[in-house]
Design an enzyme around this catalytic site. Structure first.
Site, PDB file in Angstrom:
ATOM      1  N   CYS A 160      68.657  76.674  42.440  1.00 34.74           N
ATOM      2  CA  CYS A 160      69.914  76.113  42.297  1.00 34.74           C
ATOM      3  C   CYS A 160      70.644  76.977  41.375  1.00 34.74           C
ATOM      4  O   CYS A 160      72.126  77.097  41.551  1.00 34.74           O
ATOM      5  CB  CYS A 160      69.824  74.620  41.870  1.00 34.74           C
ATOM      6  SG  CYS A 160      69.099  74.328  40.483  1.00 34.74           S
ATOM      7  N   GLU A 201      71.639  66.328  41.507  1.00 37.74           N
ATOM      8  CA  GLU A 201      71.755  67.870  41.060  1.00 37.74           C
ATOM      9  C   GLU A 201      71.706  68.596  42.213  1.00 37.74           C
ATOM     10  O   GLU A 201      70.650  68.532  43.001  1.00 37.74           O
ATOM     11  CB  GLU A 201      70.477  68.174  40.150  1.00 37.74           C
ATOM     12  CG  GLU A 201      70.238  67.320  38.977  1.00 37.74           C
ATOM     13  CD  GLU A 201      71.356  67.482  37.996  1.00 37.74           C
ATOM     14  OE1 GLU A 201      71.902  68.633  38.131  1.00 37.74           O
ATOM     15  OE2 GLU A 201      71.518  66.616  37.054  1.00 37.74           O
TER      16      GLU A 201
HETATM   17  P1  NAD Z   1      67.528  68.817  50.895  1.00 39.39           P
HETATM   18  O1  NAD Z   1      68.814  68.050  50.444  1.00 39.39           O
HETATM   19  O2  NAD Z   1      67.505  69.152  52.552  1.00 39.39           O
HETATM   20  O3  NAD Z   1      66.263  67.907  50.639  1.00 39.39           O
HETATM   21  C1  NAD Z   1      66.022  67.511  49.545  1.00 39.39           C
HETATM   22  C2  NAD Z   1      65.161  66.155  49.415  1.00 39.39           C
HETATM   23  O4  NAD Z   1      66.047  65.182  50.172  1.00 39.39           O
HETATM   24  C3  NAD Z   1      63.781  66.409  50.533  1.00 39.39           C
HETATM   25  O5  NAD Z   1      62.810  65.616  49.864  1.00 39.39           O
HETATM   26  C4  NAD Z   1      64.184  65.565  51.763  1.00 39.39           C
HETATM   27  O6  NAD Z   1      63.290  65.327  52.642  1.00 39.39           O
HETATM   28  C5  NAD Z   1      65.417  64.751  51.284  1.00 39.39           C
HETATM   29  N1  NAD Z   1      66.166  64.225  52.328  1.00 39.39           N
HETATM   30  C6  NAD Z   1      66.845  64.839  53.343  1.00 39.39           C
HETATM   31  N2  NAD Z   1      67.750  64.165  54.037  1.00 39.39           N
HETATM   32  C7  NAD Z   1      67.484  62.840  53.480  1.00 39.39           C
HETATM   33  C8  NAD Z   1      67.965  61.605  53.896  1.00 39.39           C
HETATM   34  N3  NAD Z   1      69.003  61.376  54.669  1.00 39.39           N
HETATM   35  N4  NAD Z   1      67.808  60.556  53.273  1.00 39.39           N
HETATM   36  C9  NAD Z   1      66.855  60.703  51.867  1.00 39.39           C
HETATM   37  N5  NAD Z   1      66.440  61.749  51.590  1.00 39.39           N
HETATM   38  C10 NAD Z   1      66.520  62.750  52.432  1.00 39.39           C
HETATM   39  O7  NAD Z   1      67.366  70.072  50.055  1.00 39.39           O
HETATM   40  P2  NAD Z   1      66.435  71.340  50.077  1.00 39.39           P
HETATM   41  O8  NAD Z   1      66.842  72.351  51.292  1.00 39.39           O
HETATM   42  O9  NAD Z   1      64.957  70.852  49.933  1.00 39.39           O
HETATM   43  O10 NAD Z   1      66.762  71.887  48.640  1.00 39.39           O
HETATM   44  C11 NAD Z   1      67.657  73.018  48.518  1.00 39.39           C
HETATM   45  C12 NAD Z   1      68.860  72.448  47.885  1.00 39.39           C
HETATM   46  O11 NAD Z   1      68.719  71.906  46.701  1.00 39.39           O
HETATM   47  C13 NAD Z   1      69.933  73.737  47.628  1.00 39.39           C
HETATM   48  O12 NAD Z   1      71.180  73.491  48.043  1.00 39.39           O
HETATM   49  C14 NAD Z   1      69.662  73.630  46.095  1.00 39.39           C
HETATM   50  O13 NAD Z   1      70.882  74.292  45.327  1.00 39.39           O
HETATM   51  C15 NAD Z   1      69.489  72.328  45.684  1.00 39.39           C
HETATM   52  N6  NAD Z   1      68.869  72.382  44.471  1.00 39.39           N
HETATM   53  C16 NAD Z   1      69.617  71.894  43.152  1.00 39.39           C
HETATM   54  C17 NAD Z   1      69.062  71.857  42.067  1.00 39.39           C
HETATM   55  C18 NAD Z   1      69.780  71.350  40.849  1.00 39.39           C
HETATM   56  O14 NAD Z   1      69.310  71.086  39.946  1.00 39.39           O
HETATM   57  N7  NAD Z   1      71.085  71.231  40.812  1.00 39.39           N
HETATM   58  C19 NAD Z   1      67.737  72.162  42.008  1.00 39.39           C
HETATM   59  C20 NAD Z   1      66.949  72.488  43.041  1.00 39.39           C
HETATM   60  C21 NAD Z   1      67.471  72.739  44.043  1.00 39.39           C
END
Ligand code: NAD
Length: 512
Positions: free
Chosen positions: A283, A249
């Site tokens: 999101c 997501e």
């Molecule tokens: P992010 O991708 O930076 O991080 C999300 C998670 O992934 C964190 O726990 C992070 O530590 C982990 N992560 C980061 N790099 C990784 C890697 N290389 N390997 C494994 N894990 C890794 O996102 P964010 O900044 O925390 O969240 C914001 C984003 O999430 C926005 O783009 C938002 O739109 C999206 N989002 C989507 C939904 C949905 O349901 N579609 C819901 C909420 C947020």
């Protein structure tokens, strides 16, 4: 918050005592709340091993027993909701209403999957190849250990709520919360244990994405990821190499469409929620508004007045409408998008500035016009309280521009009638559309799938899809008193000739 709570929650993590600890901050003030040990790869490997062993016994328990634990958990969430909202607000800086959404999601998810899970998991009879003489049954075996990697914006909803159907389906779960929000997750997981969930079955391993997240992907049997599109792409590649499934997501650049017949007072009120709930760090938040020119001026005036009335502040109660941004990085990204737009000629109709007088990361709800394609906020996700208004000639232009994005998560449509709104919805390329609502309706319709098209994701949460994705369908076909081998020493060619009319007859039966 009471410091002993953090000590108690810290003891729940699946991380070796030898690990280094890092501070977790209260977002409203920037001051230290508590520290949390940071996991390493061996912690994940050990947690997955324990979870794998516990999963065997868990999946052997009747679905109704698993459902009963979810019902007890739901009751505990209700009892302890204030404590959960306090810690969620402390770690994220969101307004109380945003924290309450997390509680609502927990209650909805636990109830829906406790009620519907046993039925959805019941083995299903399908017609066998030869009626009566054969039968086929589809069973749903749990995948095993589900990895959940969660973001900070809805730390509980996007970790525990996604884990609930995984547990219901008989899986174990290993969660990596975002480093900013581990205690929100632990405060809720504690209640799962209290409800009777075996401790080893559900592990929380805080730590860096590149270390703990990567180790989860390397060791789990299926990944549930919520976060940015960039990370989602990377993890999908990693899952692809291992040939395990992923539900992702991801981000959005969500449009709202307003046609000339819409009730502008209602839209203006709802648009405030659509754009600024959780300070726009949602999101599904609306970042683009396409409004028919005939009503653009009237809508803009009402909307700007409603935005100007939004109360901004740090409060652990329902006294303010909007809280803080989550971090210095978020503040920089949001201010960067607004400053870039203004420098290239956009006009600020409301907000447009940080509010350090309220706390280190506050930023006003911001409305822009005159946004052009060369500005960063035109196409990229801002993920903050910034929305652009675009007057359009007609519905055709609104639909075309709404779809002119690589994202496809959510949309909101306001028209002269429900019928017109639903007809526009059907033309939009996104996973949820809210007609005469902002975003909550699509998300809270828990029996219906929620997720993204395009680069907004793959897979769906909620509904049947949200449960069955955590299972492997297995077909058990049983022969009853017949053989597919030629009987009575018949040659293969004679057997084929004999059986062909029978197959034709079967295919002519109703339902075949
Ligand atoms: P992010 O991708 O930076 O991080 C999300 C998670 O992934 C964190 O726990 C992070 O530590 C982990 N992560 C980061 N790099 C990784 C890697 N290389 N390997 C494994 N894990 C890794 O996102 P964010 O900044 O925390 O969240 C914001 C984003 O999430 C926005 O783009 C938002 O739109 C999206 N989002 C989507 C939904 C949905 O349901 N579609 C819901 C909420 C947020």
């Amino acid at each position: 918050m009471d410091g002993t709570l953090f000590d108690r929650w810290r003891r729940l993590i699946a991380v070796s005592d030898a690990r280094e600890s890092r501070p977790v901050f209260e977002t409203f003030t920037g001051s230290e709340l508590a520290t949390i040990p940071i996991g390493e790869e061996p912690d994940v490997v050990a947690a997955v091993g324990r979870a794998r062993r516990a999963q065997l016994a868990w999946s052997a328990r009747p679905a109704a027993e698993r459902a009963a634990i979810l019902e007890r958990f739901r009751a505990l969430v209700l009892t302890h909701r204030d404590r959960i909202m306090d810690v969620v607000q402390a770690e994220t800086g969101k307004a109380r209403s945003g924290a309450q959404e997390e509680i609502m999601d927990l209650l909805l998810s636990a109830r829906y999957y406790a009620k519907q899970g046993p039925r959805l998991l019941t083995p299903r009879r399908e017609p066998g190849v030869f009626p009566l003489a054969t039968k086929a049954v589809v069973r749903h075996q749990p995948k095993g250990v589900i990895g959940v990697i969660a973001p900070w914006n809805y730390p509980v909803a996007l970790s525990v709520c996604d884990a609930i159907p995984a547990l219901m389906a008989g899986n174990a779960v290993v969660v990596k919360p975002d480093s900013q929000t581990p205690f929100s997750v632990l405060a809720v997981v504690e209640l799962l244990y209290e409800a009777g969930l075996p401790r080893e079955l559900f592990a929380v391993v805080p730590g860096a994405g590149s270390v703990v997240g990567a180790a989860i992907v390397d060791n789990c049997d299926y990944l549930m990821f919520t976060g940015s599109t960039a990370t989602g792409r990377r993890l999908a590649e990693q899952c692809g190499r291992r040939l395990i499934g992923i539900s992702a997501e991801l981000g959005g650049k969500n449009p709202m469409i307003i046609t000339r017949g819409a009730d502008l007072n209602a839209v203006a009120r709802a648009a405030v929620r659509a754009c600024f709930s959780n300070s726009g760090q949602l999101c599904m938040a609306i970042e683009r508004i396409y409004v028919e020119k005939a009503v653009a001026e009237a809508f803009t005036a009402k909307f700007v007045a409603a935005v100007s009335a939004v109360t901004l502040g740090a409060a652990y109660d329902f006294g303010t409408d909007m809280g803080s941004l989550a971090s210095a990085d978020q503040l920089k990204a949001v201010a960067g998008h607004v400053d870039d737009a203004v420098a290239k000629g956009a006009r600020v109709l409301a907000g447009g500035r940080a509010r350090p007088d309220l706390g280190p990361y506050f930023y006003e709800p911001t409305v822009l016009t005159g946004v052009t394609d060369d500005m960063d906020c035109a196409r990229a996700e801002t993920f903050g309280p910034v929305v652009s208004i675009y007057p359009v000639a007609d519905v055709e232009e609104a639909v075309a521009r709404a779809n002119d994005t690589e994202y496809g998560l959510n949309a909101s449509v306001w028209a002269a009638s429900k019928r017109e709104g639903e007809a526009i919805a059907a033309r939009l390329r996104c996973g949820t559309v809210n007609v005469d609502e902002a975003y909550g309706l699509g998300y809270a319709s828990i029996a219906a799938p929620m997720g993204g098209m395009g680069v907004s994701g793959i897979g769906r949460r909620h509904g049947h899809d949200g449960l069955l994705k955590y299972t492997e369908p297995q077909t058990v076909a049983t022969m009853r008193g017949l053989s597919l081998d030629p009987p009575f020493g018949l040659s293969n060619s004679l057997w084929q000739q004999a059986i062909t009319p029978v197959i034709r007859l079967i295919q002519a039966l109703p339902g075949r």
